[in-house]
Structures are given as structure tokens and as C-alpha cells.
Design a protein around this motif. Sequence first.
Motif, PDB file in Angstrom:
ATOM      1  N   ILE A  12       0.868  -1.270   0.016  1.00 57.29           N
ATOM      2  CA  ILE A  12      -0.107   0.041   0.039  1.00 57.29           C
ATOM      3  C   ILE A  12       0.801   1.220  -0.082  1.00 57.29           C
ATOM      4  CG2 ILE A  12      -1.585   1.236   1.345  1.00 57.29           C
ATOM      5  CD1 ILE A  12      -3.217  -1.134  -0.057  1.00 57.29           C
ATOM      6  N   LEU A  13       1.958   1.477   0.722  1.00 54.88           N
ATOM      7  CA  LEU A  13       2.800   2.414   0.822  1.00 54.88           C
ATOM      8  C   LEU A  13       3.537   2.593  -0.348  1.00 54.88           C
ATOM      9  CD1 LEU A  13       4.291   1.885   4.658  1.00 54.88           C
ATOM     10  CD2 LEU A  13       2.712   3.677   3.646  1.00 54.88           C
ATOM     11  N   LEU A  14       3.781   1.689  -1.097  1.00 59.50           N
ATOM     12  CA  LEU A  14       4.442   1.746  -2.561  1.00 59.50           C
ATOM     13  C   LEU A  14       3.819   2.514  -3.650  1.00 59.50           C
ATOM     14  CD1 LEU A  14       7.049  -0.950  -2.350  1.00 59.50           C
ATOM     15  CD2 LEU A  14       7.623   1.251  -1.885  1.00 59.50           C
ATOM     16  N   ILE A  15       2.292   2.295  -3.670  1.00 56.41           N
ATOM     17  CA  ILE A  15       1.399   2.627  -4.474  1.00 56.41           C
ATOM     18  C   ILE A  15       1.543   4.055  -5.159  1.00 56.41           C
ATOM     19  CG2 ILE A  15      -0.890   2.941  -4.953  1.00 56.41           C
ATOM     20  CD1 ILE A  15      -1.759   0.356  -3.515  1.00 56.41           C
ATOM     21  N   PRO A  16       1.708   5.017  -4.268  1.00 52.94           N
ATOM     22  CA  PRO A  16       1.916   6.191  -4.713  1.00 52.94           C
ATOM     23  C   PRO A  16       3.411   6.624  -5.666  1.00 52.94           C
ATOM     24  CG  PRO A  16       1.478   6.502  -2.397  1.00 52.94           C
ATOM     25  CD  PRO A  16       1.741   5.235  -2.799  1.00 52.94           C
ATOM     26  N   ALA A  17       4.227   5.567  -5.342  1.00 56.09           N
ATOM     27  CA  ALA A  17       5.259   5.663  -6.445  1.00 56.09           C
ATOM     28  C   ALA A  17       5.363   5.130  -7.871  1.00 56.09           C
ATOM     29  CB  ALA A  17       6.523   5.058  -5.656  1.00 56.09           C
ATOM     30  N   SER A  28       2.077  18.292  -7.689  1.00 59.47           N
ATOM     31  CA  SER A  28       1.950  18.942  -6.723  1.00 59.47           C
ATOM     32  C   SER A  28       2.898  19.008  -5.758  1.00 59.47           C
ATOM     33  CB  SER A  28       0.431  18.876  -5.975  1.00 59.47           C
ATOM     34  OG  SER A  28       0.489  19.548  -4.810  1.00 59.47           O
ATOM     35  N   MET A  29       3.751  19.926  -5.336  1.00 54.01           N
ATOM     36  CA  MET A  29       4.643  20.150  -4.476  1.00 54.01           C
ATOM     37  C   MET A  29       4.301  19.516  -2.837  1.00 54.01           C
ATOM     38  SD  MET A  29       6.956  23.382  -2.820  1.00 54.01           S
ATOM     39  CE  MET A  29       8.506  22.851  -1.854  1.00 54.01           C
ATOM     40  N   SER A  30       2.877  19.810  -2.660  1.00 58.03           N
ATOM     41  CA  SER A  30       2.306  19.364  -1.429  1.00 58.03           C
ATOM     42  C   SER A  30       2.122  17.917  -1.207  1.00 58.03           C
ATOM     43  CB  SER A  30       0.973  20.198  -0.904  1.00 58.03           C
ATOM     44  OG  SER A  30       0.107  20.225  -1.892  1.00 58.03           O
ATOM     45  N   SER A  31       1.441  17.490  -2.449  1.00 55.70           N
ATOM     46  CA  SER A  31       1.571  15.808  -2.314  1.00 55.70           C
ATOM     47  C   SER A  31       2.661  15.114  -2.850  1.00 55.70           C
ATOM     48  CB  SER A  31       0.424  15.415  -3.627  1.00 55.70           C
ATOM     49  OG  SER A  31       1.167  15.697  -4.685  1.00 55.70           O
ATOM     50  N   LEU A  32       3.944  15.897  -3.139  1.00 54.56           N
ATOM     51  CA  LEU A  32       5.115  15.172  -3.214  1.00 54.56           C
ATOM     52  C   LEU A  32       5.748  15.015  -1.773  1.00 54.56           C
ATOM     53  CD1 LEU A  32       7.716  14.129  -4.838  1.00 54.56           C
ATOM     54  CD2 LEU A  32       8.232  16.437  -4.969  1.00 54.56           C
ATOM     55  N   MET A  33       5.583  16.439  -1.062  1.00 56.74           N
ATOM     56  CA  MET A  33       6.237  16.421   0.072  1.00 56.74           C
ATOM     57  C   MET A  33       5.696  15.833   1.402  1.00 56.74           C
ATOM     58  SD  MET A  33       9.162  18.001  -0.676  1.00 56.74           S
ATOM     59  CE  MET A  33       9.839  18.600   0.889  1.00 56.74           C
ATOM     60  N   LEU A  34       4.127  15.796   1.184  1.00 57.15           N
ATOM     61  CA  LEU A  34       3.242  15.383   2.252  1.00 57.15           C
ATOM     62  C   LEU A  34       2.725  13.943   2.045  1.00 57.15           C
ATOM     63  CD1 LEU A  34       1.601  18.838   2.939  1.00 57.15           C
ATOM     64  CD2 LEU A  34       3.804  17.656   3.860  1.00 57.15           C
ATOM     65  N   CYS A  35       2.707  13.545   1.033  1.00 55.66           N
ATOM     66  CA  CYS A  35       2.164  12.011   0.526  1.00 55.66           C
ATOM     67  C   CYS A  35       3.319  11.109   0.196  1.00 55.66           C
ATOM     68  CB  CYS A  35       1.043  12.180  -0.408  1.00 55.66           C
ATOM     69  SG  CYS A  35       0.512  10.715  -0.904  1.00 55.66           S
ATOM     70  N   LEU A  36       4.090  11.335  -1.133  1.00 56.65           N
ATOM     71  CA  LEU A  36       4.877  10.526  -1.677  1.00 56.65           C
ATOM     72  C   LEU A  36       6.137  10.193  -0.618  1.00 56.65           C
ATOM     73  CD1 LEU A  36       5.729   8.618  -3.845  1.00 56.65           C
ATOM     74  CD2 LEU A  36       6.702  10.791  -5.083  1.00 56.65           C
ATOM     75  N   LEU A  37       6.798  11.350  -0.572  1.00 58.37           N
ATOM     76  CA  LEU A  37       8.127  10.941   0.641  1.00 58.37           C
ATOM     77  C   LEU A  37       7.679  10.462   1.923  1.00 58.37           C
ATOM     78  CD1 LEU A  37      10.082  14.236  -0.306  1.00 58.37           C
ATOM     79  CD2 LEU A  37      10.028  11.955  -1.356  1.00 58.37           C
ATOM     80  N   ASP A 100      13.559   8.357  -4.473  1.00 59.75           N
ATOM     81  CA  ASP A 100      12.775   7.434  -3.899  1.00 59.75           C
ATOM     82  C   ASP A 100      13.355   6.469  -3.258  1.00 59.75           C
ATOM     83  OD1 ASP A 100      10.821   9.034  -5.172  1.00 59.75           O
ATOM     84  OD2 ASP A 100      10.207   7.446  -6.368  1.00 59.75           O
ATOM     85  N   ALA A 101      14.586   5.954  -3.560  1.00 65.25           N
ATOM     86  CA  ALA A 101      15.403   5.073  -3.042  1.00 65.25           C
ATOM     87  C   ALA A 101      15.999   5.497  -1.908  1.00 65.25           C
ATOM     88  CB  ALA A 101      16.525   4.654  -4.040  1.00 65.25           C
ATOM     89  N   SER A 102      16.371   6.578  -1.809  1.00 65.15           N
ATOM     90  CA  SER A 102      16.991   7.253  -0.801  1.00 65.15           C
ATOM     91  C   SER A 102      16.248   7.403   0.567  1.00 65.15           C
ATOM     92  CB  SER A 102      17.759   8.352  -1.040  1.00 65.15           C
ATOM     93  OG  SER A 102      17.195   9.467  -1.387  1.00 65.15           O
ATOM     94  N   VAL A 103      14.975   7.855   0.228  1.00 65.15           N
ATOM     95  CA  VAL A 103      14.099   7.978   1.260  1.00 65.15           C
ATOM     96  C   VAL A 103      13.734   6.816   1.707  1.00 65.15           C
ATOM     97  CG1 VAL A 103      11.561   8.953   1.569  1.00 65.15           C
ATOM     98  CG2 VAL A 103      13.159  10.294   0.331  1.00 65.15           C
ATOM     99  N   CYS A 104      13.314   5.570   0.852  1.00 67.20           N
ATOM    100  CA  CYS A 104      13.286   4.335   1.666  1.00 67.20           C
ATOM    101  C   CYS A 104      14.296   3.768   2.301  1.00 67.20           C
ATOM    102  CB  CYS A 104      13.002   3.357   0.293  1.00 67.20           C
ATOM    103  SG  CYS A 104      11.541   3.483  -0.532  1.00 67.20           S
ATOM    104  N   VAL A 105      15.463   4.030   2.150  1.00 70.30           N
ATOM    105  CA  VAL A 105      16.855   3.752   2.792  1.00 70.30           C
ATOM    106  C   VAL A 105      16.738   4.478   4.010  1.00 70.30           C
ATOM    107  CG1 VAL A 105      19.201   3.936   2.934  1.00 70.30           C
ATOM    108  CG2 VAL A 105      18.301   3.132   0.961  1.00 70.30           C
ATOM    109  N   ALA A 106      16.088   6.011   4.197  1.00 72.57           N
ATOM    110  CA  ALA A 106      16.191   6.592   5.374  1.00 72.57           C
ATOM    111  C   ALA A 106      15.068   6.091   6.289  1.00 72.57           C
ATOM    112  CB  ALA A 106      15.821   8.120   4.890  1.00 72.57           C
ATOM    113  N   GLY A 107      14.075   5.729   5.752  1.00 72.38           N
ATOM    114  CA  GLY A 107      13.114   5.198   6.698  1.00 72.38           C
ATOM    115  C   GLY A 107      13.486   3.773   7.241  1.00 72.38           C
ATOM    116  N   PHE A 108      14.216   3.006   6.420  1.00 72.41           N
ATOM    117  CA  PHE A 108      14.886   1.558   6.804  1.00 72.41           C
ATOM    118  C   PHE A 108      15.910   1.881   8.106  1.00 72.41           C
ATOM    119  CE2 PHE A 108      18.213  -1.635   6.602  1.00 72.41           C
ATOM    120  CZ  PHE A 108      17.327  -2.826   6.420  1.00 72.41           C
TER     121      PHE A 108
END
Length: 191
Positions: A12-17, A28-37, A100-108
Motif C-alpha cells: 500500500i505504501l509503495l502505490i503512490p510511487a 503538486s509540491m504538497s502531495s510530493l512532500m506530504l504524501c509520496l515522501l 525514492d530509493a534514498s527516502v526508503c533507505v532513510a526510513g529503513f
Amino acid sequence: MSRKSWHFVLLILLIPALPPLRDVVEASMSSLMLCLLPCLAAAGWAFAELYVISRRSLMDAMRPYGLALCTLCTFSYGVWMVPIAIDLSRMSMATGIARDASVCVAGFSMALAIRISPWPVLLFFIGNLVWMGVTVGLIFVEEPVRLCANYLLGDQHQAGAGIVAYSAGAGLWLLGWVFRKAGLADLSSDI
């Protein structure tokens, strides 16, 4: 949570990507920064929960690397707060995939660091992430000109306000977490 539930959460979390929805989210910058990332960071966290955190021997082997994991998370978070990096990730597919990869690595990394690092180290690093988010969010809100060429000024202001709200929420969570970890929750009831 069961492994099957974590797999579902990860999906589910990967669907926006994914490509059809990705263009809509990045528009949209807000959907990028507040949803995707945040979804990508949470996907990295879910991946860690699913494949690493349940393995005690692997977690024990990672213990000396807590500081490095915190540094990696802070670096990745900081890079994608810079307006030129946001623009480049929108204009170049390769940079977008790297984002996208670096943000996933950051969460990990953060999921592991929270389990293995001492609370003062986490207080320092997560506190800096909170401060960075509030500062950048306020800059996005207060700046009278567009900082990102790909996004409108109103969208920049909305994204900034959301980043400030997310950061304030993370700061409150951090304070509660530190009180529990440091054993200060018992002391506050005596005051």
C-alpha cells in the motif's frame, strides 16, 4: 503485526510511487512532500520491520552502526528539503528514482536506529530532523517567491505548512518517547 499484514502495508505504501499515480502525486509540491515522501519513508520502515527487526542476531550485529544509520537518515532527509533537489527529482527520472530509493533507505535506517541506538543519540538526530523540518517548512511558507521552478507559490506555501505540522507532530512524539526511554515519565508524576 503479522508478516502478511506487513507485506500488505508495504504494498500500500509503495502505490503512490508507481508510474500511473506517480505523475499525479509529483504534479503538486504538497502531495510530493506530504504524501509520496512520507509513504516511501514508511515503506522503508515497513521493510525493516518485515525482514530485519524480527531477527535478533542481525539486530545485535547492527548495534555498532546506530550512529551511521542516524547520519544516513539525516543526510537523506536534508537533501530532499533543498529546492533544487526537489526540482531535479521532478525533471529527471534517474534523480527521481534516486530520491525514492534514498527516502526508503532513510526510513529503513531510522527503523533500525530507533531499536539499537541509545536515546541521547536519537534525541540529537531526531531533534535535528524536527528542527530542519520546521525551519525549511517556515521558509517555504514565508518566502514571497517560488523556490522550486516546477511548483506554484501557493503550493509551496501549502507544502511548507504541512512540513511544519509533520515536524511539530514528530517533535511531540520525540518528547514523549524520550520521557519514556529516560525514565522521566515516573518523575513527572511526582512533581
